[in-house]
Design a protein around this motif. Structure first.
Motif, PDB file in Angstrom:
ATOM      1  N   PRO A 178     -75.060  39.566-104.149  1.00  0.00           N
ATOM      2  CA  PRO A 178     -76.458  39.325-103.743  1.00  0.00           C
ATOM      3  C   PRO A 178     -77.373  40.484-104.138  1.00  0.00           C
ATOM      4  CG  PRO A 178     -75.146  39.984-101.846  1.00  0.00           C
ATOM      5  CD  PRO A 178     -74.187  39.856-103.001  1.00  0.00           C
ATOM      6  N   VAL A 179     -77.885  40.434-105.361  1.00  0.00           N
ATOM      7  CA  VAL A 179     -78.657  41.569-105.875  1.00  0.00           C
ATOM      8  C   VAL A 179     -79.999  41.733-105.163  1.00  0.00           C
ATOM      9  CG1 VAL A 179     -77.544  41.638-108.144  1.00  0.00           C
ATOM     10  CG2 VAL A 179     -79.516  40.139-107.790  1.00  0.00           C
ATOM     11  N   GLN A 180     -80.535  40.662-104.611  1.00  0.00           N
ATOM     12  CA  GLN A 180     -81.785  40.820-103.851  1.00  0.00           C
ATOM     13  C   GLN A 180     -81.535  41.603-102.561  1.00  0.00           C
ATOM     14  OE1 GLN A 180     -82.740  36.555-103.949  1.00  0.00           O
ATOM     15  NE2 GLN A 180     -84.709  37.079-104.888  1.00  0.00           N
ATOM     16  N   GLN A 181     -80.398  41.349-101.937  1.00  0.00           N
ATOM     17  CA  GLN A 181     -80.011  42.143-100.769  1.00  0.00           C
ATOM     18  C   GLN A 181     -79.752  43.580-101.180  1.00  0.00           C
ATOM     19  OE1 GLN A 181     -76.605  40.581 -98.611  1.00  0.00           O
ATOM     20  NE2 GLN A 181     -76.282  42.507 -97.520  1.00  0.00           N
ATOM     21  N   LEU A 182     -79.146  43.748-102.355  1.00  0.00           N
ATOM     22  CA  LEU A 182     -78.887  45.086-102.882  1.00  0.00           C
ATOM     23  C   LEU A 182     -80.197  45.831-103.102  1.00  0.00           C
ATOM     24  CD1 LEU A 182     -76.962  47.216-104.158  1.00  0.00           C
ATOM     25  CD2 LEU A 182     -77.233  45.978-106.319  1.00  0.00           C
ATOM     26  N   GLU A 183     -81.184  45.157-103.683  1.00  0.00           N
ATOM     27  CA  GLU A 183     -82.490  45.779-103.920  1.00  0.00           C
ATOM     28  C   GLU A 183     -83.091  46.276-102.616  1.00  0.00           C
ATOM     29  OE1 GLU A 183     -87.067  44.555-105.098  1.00  0.00           O
ATOM     30  OE2 GLU A 183     -85.450  43.115-105.421  1.00  0.00           O
ATOM     31  N   ALA A 184     -83.045  45.447-101.579  1.00  0.00           N
ATOM     32  CA  ALA A 184     -83.622  45.816-100.288  1.00  0.00           C
ATOM     33  C   ALA A 184     -82.905  47.018 -99.683  1.00  0.00           C
ATOM     34  CB  ALA A 184     -83.558  44.623 -99.338  1.00  0.00           C
ATOM     35  N   THR A 185     -81.578  47.034 -99.804  1.00  0.00           N
ATOM     36  CA  THR A 185     -80.792  48.136 -99.236  1.00  0.00           C
ATOM     37  C   THR A 185     -81.077  49.447 -99.957  1.00  0.00           C
ATOM     38  OG1 THR A 185     -79.031  46.588 -98.646  1.00  0.00           O
ATOM     39  CG2 THR A 185     -78.460  48.922 -98.703  1.00  0.00           C
ATOM     40  N   VAL A 186     -81.074  49.389-101.293  1.00  0.00           N
ATOM     41  CA  VAL A 186     -81.327  50.594-102.091  1.00  0.00           C
ATOM     42  C   VAL A 186     -82.748  51.095-101.865  1.00  0.00           C
ATOM     43  CG1 VAL A 186     -81.580  51.464-104.448  1.00  0.00           C
ATOM     44  CG2 VAL A 186     -79.594  50.057-103.851  1.00  0.00           C
ATOM     45  N   ALA A 187     -83.706  50.172-101.777  1.00  0.00           N
ATOM     46  CA  ALA A 187     -85.106  50.564-101.587  1.00  0.00           C
ATOM     47  C   ALA A 187     -85.292  51.381-100.311  1.00  0.00           C
ATOM     48  CB  ALA A 187     -85.994  49.324-101.549  1.00  0.00           C
ATOM     49  N   VAL A 188     -84.510  51.063 -99.271  1.00  0.00           N
ATOM     50  CA  VAL A 188     -84.590  51.807 -98.010  1.00  0.00           C
ATOM     51  C   VAL A 188     -83.782  53.097 -98.088  1.00  0.00           C
ATOM     52  CG1 VAL A 188     -83.992  51.767 -95.559  1.00  0.00           C
ATOM     53  CG2 VAL A 188     -85.016  49.753 -96.622  1.00  0.00           C
ATOM     54  N   GLU A 189     -82.537  52.983 -98.520  1.00  0.00           N
ATOM     55  CA  GLU A 189     -81.639  54.138 -98.503  1.00  0.00           C
ATOM     56  C   GLU A 189     -82.079  55.231 -99.474  1.00  0.00           C
ATOM     57  OE1 GLU A 189     -76.821  55.025 -98.917  1.00  0.00           O
ATOM     58  OE2 GLU A 189     -77.587  52.969 -99.014  1.00  0.00           O
ATOM     59  N   ALA A 190     -82.589  54.812-100.638  1.00  0.00           N
ATOM     60  CA  ALA A 190     -82.946  55.789-101.682  1.00  0.00           C
ATOM     61  C   ALA A 190     -84.453  55.967-101.811  1.00  0.00           C
ATOM     62  CB  ALA A 190     -82.347  55.348-103.012  1.00  0.00           C
ATOM     63  N   GLN A 191     -85.208  55.565-100.804  1.00  0.00           N
ATOM     64  CA  GLN A 191     -86.671  55.629-100.895  1.00  0.00           C
ATOM     65  C   GLN A 191     -87.213  57.008-101.293  1.00  0.00           C
ATOM     66  OE1 GLN A 191     -89.072  55.534 -97.315  1.00  0.00           O
ATOM     67  NE2 GLN A 191     -90.486  54.067 -98.248  1.00  0.00           N
ATOM     68  N   PRO A 192     -86.715  58.106-100.710  1.00  0.00           N
ATOM     69  CA  PRO A 192     -87.254  59.415-101.116  1.00  0.00           C
ATOM     70  C   PRO A 192     -87.085  59.687-102.609  1.00  0.00           C
ATOM     71  CG  PRO A 192     -85.998  59.609 -99.088  1.00  0.00           C
ATOM     72  CD  PRO A 192     -85.740  58.232 -99.610  1.00  0.00           C
ATOM     73  N   ILE A 193     -85.939  59.323-103.170  1.00  0.00           N
ATOM     74  CA  ILE A 193     -85.696  59.544-104.601  1.00  0.00           C
ATOM     75  C   ILE A 193     -86.599  58.642-105.434  1.00  0.00           C
ATOM     76  CG2 ILE A 193     -84.003  59.298-106.461  1.00  0.00           C
ATOM     77  CD1 ILE A 193     -81.831  60.060-104.449  1.00  0.00           C
ATOM     78  N   ILE A 194     -86.723  57.381-105.028  1.00  0.00           N
ATOM     79  CA  ILE A 194     -87.541  56.423-105.774  1.00  0.00           C
ATOM     80  C   ILE A 194     -88.997  56.890-105.844  1.00  0.00           C
ATOM     81  CG2 ILE A 194     -88.458  54.064-105.733  1.00  0.00           C
ATOM     82  CD1 ILE A 194     -85.733  53.267-104.397  1.00  0.00           C
ATOM     83  N   LEU A 195     -89.520  57.374-104.727  1.00  0.00           N
ATOM     84  CA  LEU A 195     -90.886  57.878-104.699  1.00  0.00           C
ATOM     85  C   LEU A 195     -91.022  59.196-105.453  1.00  0.00           C
ATOM     86  CD1 LEU A 195     -91.726  57.078-100.960  1.00  0.00           C
ATOM     87  CD2 LEU A 195     -92.588  55.871-102.976  1.00  0.00           C
ATOM     88  N   PHE A 196     -90.034  60.057-105.286  1.00  0.00           N
ATOM     89  CA  PHE A 196     -90.052  61.377-105.913  1.00  0.00           C
ATOM     90  C   PHE A 196     -90.081  61.271-107.433  1.00  0.00           C
ATOM     91  CE2 PHE A 196     -87.571  65.158-107.396  1.00  0.00           C
ATOM     92  CZ  PHE A 196     -88.455  66.139-107.005  1.00  0.00           C
ATOM     93  N   LEU A 197     -89.325  60.315-107.988  1.00  0.00           N
ATOM     94  CA  LEU A 197     -89.231  60.166-109.438  1.00  0.00           C
ATOM     95  C   LEU A 197     -90.137  59.065-109.985  1.00  0.00           C
ATOM     96  CD1 LEU A 197     -85.372  60.562-109.976  1.00  0.00           C
ATOM     97  CD2 LEU A 197     -87.164  62.268-110.289  1.00  0.00           C
ATOM     98  N   HIS A 198     -91.004  58.522-109.138  1.00  0.00           N
ATOM     99  CA  HIS A 198     -91.946  57.478-109.566  1.00  0.00           C
ATOM    100  C   HIS A 198     -91.195  56.306-110.198  1.00  0.00           C
ATOM    101  CE1 HIS A 198     -95.400  60.178-108.862  1.00  0.00           C
ATOM    102  NE2 HIS A 198     -94.599  61.120-109.321  1.00  0.00           N
ATOM    103  N   MET A 199     -90.196  55.820-109.501  1.00  0.00           N
ATOM    104  CA  MET A 199     -89.340  54.759-110.017  1.00  0.00           C
ATOM    105  C   MET A 199     -89.689  53.413-109.401  1.00  0.00           C
ATOM    106  SD  MET A 199     -85.620  56.624-110.138  1.00  0.00           S
ATOM    107  CE  MET A 199     -84.972  55.394-111.284  1.00  0.00           C
ATOM    108  N   GLN A 200     -89.190  52.365-110.041  1.00  0.00           N
ATOM    109  CA  GLN A 200     -89.296  51.010-109.505  1.00  0.00           C
ATOM    110  C   GLN A 200     -87.900  50.398-109.489  1.00  0.00           C
ATOM    111  OE1 GLN A 200     -92.038  48.878-111.987  1.00  0.00           O
ATOM    112  NE2 GLN A 200     -93.788  50.153-111.443  1.00  0.00           N
TER     113      GLN A 200
END
Length: 220
Positions: A178-200
Motif C-alpha cells: 500500500p504505497v499511499q499508506q507508505l507515503e502518509a507514514t513517511v511524510a510524518v516520520e521523515a517530515q523534518p528531513i523532507i522540509l529541510f531538503l525541500h523535497m516532495q
C-alpha cells in the motif's frame, strides 16, 4: 533551514544508532564463524597429536572459510567507517547512485530478515549537491517502512532519474504494497528531513512506487 535542523539531527542520531547496532551484529556473526573454524582447527591439531593423520583438504576448507570471513568482516568495518565519516560530512557534490548503493547496503540485513529482495535499478549517474547522510537517513526510513508493509518474498527496487533541476529517487515495490499508506507514514516520520531538503514525497499506486523528488542543488 534552522527551524528543522534540530529535528533532522535527532532523526540522524536514531539512524546512526540503528545502523551501528546492525553493522556490529554483522561483525559479531563473522567473528563467531571465525571462532568456530578456529575451534575446528584446534580439534584437528589435538587429534593429530594423538596420532591421527591430518586431512589436507579439510584444512584447506577451514582455512578458506576463515579467510572469507576475515574479508567479509573487513568489508563490514570499511562500510561502518565510511558511514561514520558521512555523519559529519558537509554539503558535497556526490553521485546519487553512490548514495543509493550505500543505503541499500545498510538496509540489506533488515531486508533479509524480512524476506524482501532489495536491489538497485540500472541507470545513469546523476551528480547532486546535498548532505549524503541525511539522504541515507530518509531512504532508511522509507525502506524500513516498506519492509513493515511487505510480505515475505516481495521485492523492492531502488532507482533514480533526473528531471529538469530535480532528481527523483524511486522505490518500486511489488504490487500489493500500500504505497499511499507508505507515503502518509513517511511524510510524518521523515517530515523534518523532507522540509529541510525541500523535497516532495509522492505515491504512485499504478506503478506501486514511491517517488522522492529533490533539487539537484542544495537550497540553503
Amino acid at each position: 533551514m534552522s527551524s528543522y535542523h534540530g529535528n533532522v539531527d535527532s532523526l540522524g542520531l536514531s539512524f546512526f544508532g540503528s545502523m551501528t547496532a546492525s553493522i556490529s551484529h554483522e561483525i559479531k556473526n563473522s567473528l563467531a564463524i571465525i571462532n568456530e573454524n578456529a575451534g575446528l582447527l584446534g580439534d584437528l591439531v589435538a587429534l593429530s597429536e594423538r596420532g591421527r593423520q591430518l586431512d589436507p583438504e579439510r584444512l584447506k576448507t577451514i582455512s578458506g572459510n576463515i579467510r572469507r570471513r576475515v574479508q567479509n568482516a573487513d568489508d563490514i568495518v570499511r562500510r561502518l567507517n565510511q558511514f561514520a565519516h558521512s555523519a559529519n560530512q558537509p554539503v558535497v557534490s556526490v553521485g546519487i547512485r553512490d548514495i543509493l548503493a550505500t543505503a541499500v547496503a545498510l538496509a540489506e540485513r533488515l531486508a533479509t530478515m524480512k524476506g524482501v529482495a532489495l536491489s538497485i535499478a540500472p541507470g545513469d549517474e546523476i551528480e547532486v549537491q546535498t548532505l549524503p547522510f541525511v539522504i541515507k537517513n530518509l531512504l532508511w526510513i522509507c525502506l524500513k517502512d516498506i519492509f513493515l508493509l511487505s510480505k515475505e518474498g516481495q521485492q523492492v527496487v531502488v532507482g533514480a532519474y533526473g528531471e529538469a533541476d530535480d532528481v527523483i529517487m524511486t522505490l518500486h515495490c511489488t504490487p500489493g504494497v500500500p504505497v499511499q499508506q507508505l507515503e502518509a507514514t513517511v511524510a510524518v516520520e521523515a517530515q523534518p528531513i523532507i522540509l529541510f531538503l525541500h523535497m516532495q514525497v509522492q505515491a504512485d499506486p499504478h506503478n506501486s512506487m514511491l517517488r522522492l523528488r529533490m533539487p539537484i542543488k542544495f537550497i540553503e
